[in-house]
Enzyme design. Sequence first.
Site, PDB file in Angstrom:
ATOM      1  N   SER A   9       0.837  -1.192   0.000  1.00  0.00           N
ATOM      2  CA  SER A   9       0.000   0.000   0.000  1.00  0.00           C
ATOM      3  C   SER A   9       0.877   1.249   0.000  1.00  0.00           C
ATOM      4  O   SER A   9       1.626   1.499   0.938  1.00  0.00           O
ATOM      5  CB  SER A   9      -0.905   0.028   1.229  1.00  0.00           C
ATOM      6  OG  SER A   9      -1.467   1.322   1.348  1.00  0.00           O
ATOM      7  N   HIS A  34      -1.180  -1.151  -4.260  1.00  0.00           N
ATOM      8  CA  HIS A  34      -2.492  -0.785  -3.717  1.00  0.00           C
ATOM      9  C   HIS A  34      -2.511   0.711  -3.442  1.00  0.00           C
ATOM     10  O   HIS A  34      -1.609   1.247  -2.794  1.00  0.00           O
ATOM     11  CB  HIS A  34      -2.690  -1.592  -2.435  1.00  0.00           C
ATOM     12  CG  HIS A  34      -4.002  -1.422  -1.756  1.00  0.00           C
ATOM     13  ND1 HIS A  34      -5.127  -2.133  -2.113  1.00  0.00           N
ATOM     14  CD2 HIS A  34      -4.370  -0.640  -0.708  1.00  0.00           C
ATOM     15  CE1 HIS A  34      -6.134  -1.800  -1.307  1.00  0.00           C
ATOM     16  NE2 HIS A  34      -5.703  -0.889  -0.448  1.00  0.00           N
ATOM     17  N   ASP A  36      -4.722   3.789  -1.830  1.00  0.00           N
ATOM     18  CA  ASP A  36      -5.820   4.086  -0.911  1.00  0.00           C
ATOM     19  C   ASP A  36      -6.327   5.507  -1.090  1.00  0.00           C
ATOM     20  O   ASP A  36      -5.690   6.462  -0.654  1.00  0.00           O
ATOM     21  CB  ASP A  36      -5.339   3.919   0.535  1.00  0.00           C
ATOM     22  CG  ASP A  36      -5.160   2.454   0.904  1.00  0.00           C
ATOM     23  OD1 ASP A  36      -6.124   1.690   0.735  1.00  0.00           O
ATOM     24  OD2 ASP A  36      -4.064   2.089   1.353  1.00  0.00           O
ATOM     25  N   MET A  38      -8.940   8.337  -0.133  1.00  0.00           N
ATOM     26  CA  MET A  38      -9.841   8.673   0.986  1.00  0.00           C
ATOM     27  C   MET A  38     -10.345  10.101   0.822  1.00  0.00           C
ATOM     28  O   MET A  38      -9.580  10.990   0.466  1.00  0.00           O
ATOM     29  CB  MET A  38      -9.083   8.583   2.317  1.00  0.00           C
ATOM     30  CG  MET A  38      -8.390   7.267   2.552  1.00  0.00           C
ATOM     31  SD  MET A  38      -7.502   7.306   4.116  1.00  0.00           S
ATOM     32  CE  MET A  38      -6.655   5.728   4.036  1.00  0.00           C
ATOM     33  N   HIS A  67      -8.311   1.398  -4.146  1.00  0.00           N
ATOM     34  CA  HIS A  67      -9.274   1.175  -3.055  1.00  0.00           C
ATOM     35  C   HIS A  67      -9.942   2.510  -2.744  1.00  0.00           C
ATOM     36  O   HIS A  67      -9.321   3.397  -2.157  1.00  0.00           O
ATOM     37  CB  HIS A  67      -8.500   0.624  -1.836  1.00  0.00           C
ATOM     38  CG  HIS A  67      -9.335   0.399  -0.616  1.00  0.00           C
ATOM     39  ND1 HIS A  67      -8.774   0.135   0.616  1.00  0.00           N
ATOM     40  CD2 HIS A  67     -10.681   0.384  -0.425  1.00  0.00           C
ATOM     41  CE1 HIS A  67      -9.739  -0.028   1.512  1.00  0.00           C
ATOM     42  NE2 HIS A  67     -10.902   0.124   0.899  1.00  0.00           N
ATOM     43  N   MET A  69     -12.045   4.644  -0.699  1.00  0.00           N
ATOM     44  CA  MET A  69     -12.710   4.864   0.589  1.00  0.00           C
ATOM     45  C   MET A  69     -13.374   6.231   0.515  1.00  0.00           C
ATOM     46  O   MET A  69     -12.960   7.197   1.168  1.00  0.00           O
ATOM     47  CB  MET A  69     -11.683   4.798   1.727  1.00  0.00           C
ATOM     48  CG  MET A  69     -11.280   3.370   2.062  1.00  0.00           C
ATOM     49  SD  MET A  69      -9.772   3.312   3.032  1.00  0.00           S
ATOM     50  CE  MET A  69      -8.582   3.381   1.705  1.00  0.00           C
ATOM     51  N   MET A 137     -11.787  -5.658   5.052  1.00  0.00           N
ATOM     52  CA  MET A 137     -10.932  -4.758   5.840  1.00  0.00           C
ATOM     53  C   MET A 137     -10.631  -5.416   7.188  1.00  0.00           C
ATOM     54  O   MET A 137     -11.550  -5.844   7.892  1.00  0.00           O
ATOM     55  CB  MET A 137     -11.631  -3.413   6.086  1.00  0.00           C
ATOM     56  CG  MET A 137     -11.807  -2.523   4.868  1.00  0.00           C
ATOM     57  SD  MET A 137     -10.275  -2.023   4.073  1.00  0.00           S
ATOM     58  CE  MET A 137      -9.360  -1.281   5.417  1.00  0.00           C
ATOM     59  N   ASP A 173      -6.820  -6.338   4.070  1.00  0.00           N
ATOM     60  CA  ASP A 173      -6.183  -5.020   4.067  1.00  0.00           C
ATOM     61  C   ASP A 173      -6.211  -4.440   5.472  1.00  0.00           C
ATOM     62  O   ASP A 173      -7.288  -4.175   6.012  1.00  0.00           O
ATOM     63  CB  ASP A 173      -6.958  -4.129   3.086  1.00  0.00           C
ATOM     64  CG  ASP A 173      -6.375  -2.740   2.930  1.00  0.00           C
ATOM     65  OD1 ASP A 173      -5.276  -2.479   3.465  1.00  0.00           O
ATOM     66  OD2 ASP A 173      -7.030  -1.914   2.267  1.00  0.00           O
TER      67      ASP A 173
HETATM   68  C1  DX5 Z   1      -6.380   1.538   5.577  1.00  0.00           C
HETATM   69  C2  DX5 Z   1      -5.941   1.250   4.175  1.00  0.00           C
HETATM   70  C3  DX5 Z   1      -4.849   0.254   4.091  1.00  0.00           C
HETATM   71  C4  DX5 Z   1      -3.577   0.667   4.770  1.00  0.00           C
HETATM   72  C5  DX5 Z   1      -2.865  -0.557   5.217  1.00  0.00           C
HETATM   73  O1  DX5 Z   1      -7.484   2.375   5.557  1.00  0.00           O
HETATM   74  O2  DX5 Z   1      -7.020   0.757   3.405  1.00  0.00           O
HETATM   75  O3  DX5 Z   1      -4.592  -0.115   2.749  1.00  0.00           O
HETATM   76  O4  DX5 Z   1      -2.732   1.400   3.938  1.00  0.00           O
HETATM   77  O5  DX5 Z   1      -1.767  -0.173   5.960  1.00  0.00           O
HETATM   78  P1  DX5 Z   1      -1.072  -1.118   7.019  1.00  0.00           P
HETATM   79  O6  DX5 Z   1      -0.538  -2.299   6.262  1.00  0.00           O
HETATM   80  O7  DX5 Z   1       0.002  -0.266   7.581  1.00  0.00           O
HETATM   81  O8  DX5 Z   1      -2.110  -1.513   8.020  1.00  0.00           O
HETATM   82 ZN    ZN Z   2      -6.610  -0.143   1.311  1.00  0.00          ZN
END
Ligand code: DX5
Ligand code: ZN
Length: 215
Positions: A9, A34, A36, A38, A67, A69, A137, A173
Amino acid sequence: MHKTIVAPSILACDFSRLGVEVERVTAAGADWIHCDVMDGHLVDNISFGPAFVEAVARHTALPLDVHLMIERPDIYVPRFVPVASSISVHVEAHHDVSASLKAIRAAGKLAGLAISPPTPLERVKPFLGEFDILLVMTVNPGFGGQPFLPEMLGKVAEADAWRGEWNFRIEVDGGINAVTAAECVSRGASLLVAGTSVFRATDVAAEIQLLRDAR
Ligand code: DX5
Ligand code: ZN
């Protein structure tokens, strides 16, 4: 059985050196990257948008697993289509879930449906057959570096049992390291997202291999 895919990620990297960081995990043997996204509404954090994901794409040929969010994935999916190979939307967001999944597939991408820890797995059941990836998740979404929630292993096992009839990958994840990866893989997960454990590792290639070999 699916071969394990390791997807670091990018949220956990040093954003001031984005290109170098992307090249570093690519050279270390990552399978996918990956990303993320948000929006500060669906989750309590704001990360980055399409321009950032395009910048990631300029430094790797690896598939980008986006991903979302975000509260309105229906509006923003098209903006990620040109750079993503897979796009996941949350079942908790405010949208027509079936329509979003259809739009992702119609664009030729793998469609992912993501579910947050407090949401019962039954919520994704009506969409079986409409997604290629179920993203379970294993932390509450919003931040990297949180501890893995072992209660989520039950969801992975339950979803695995649906796969006699339906074909999809299970992605996990949040808080994934070599130990938690093994717990997830043994219950049917085959797509491992790892931020902190990969980017903070002293030997990134060895860490990625450990995750890939986790059983
Ligand atoms: C959290 C994200 C994850 C995050 C994982 O909201 O969706 O992808 O980056 O990070 P680690 O591996 O540090 O938990
Ligand atoms: Zn993620």
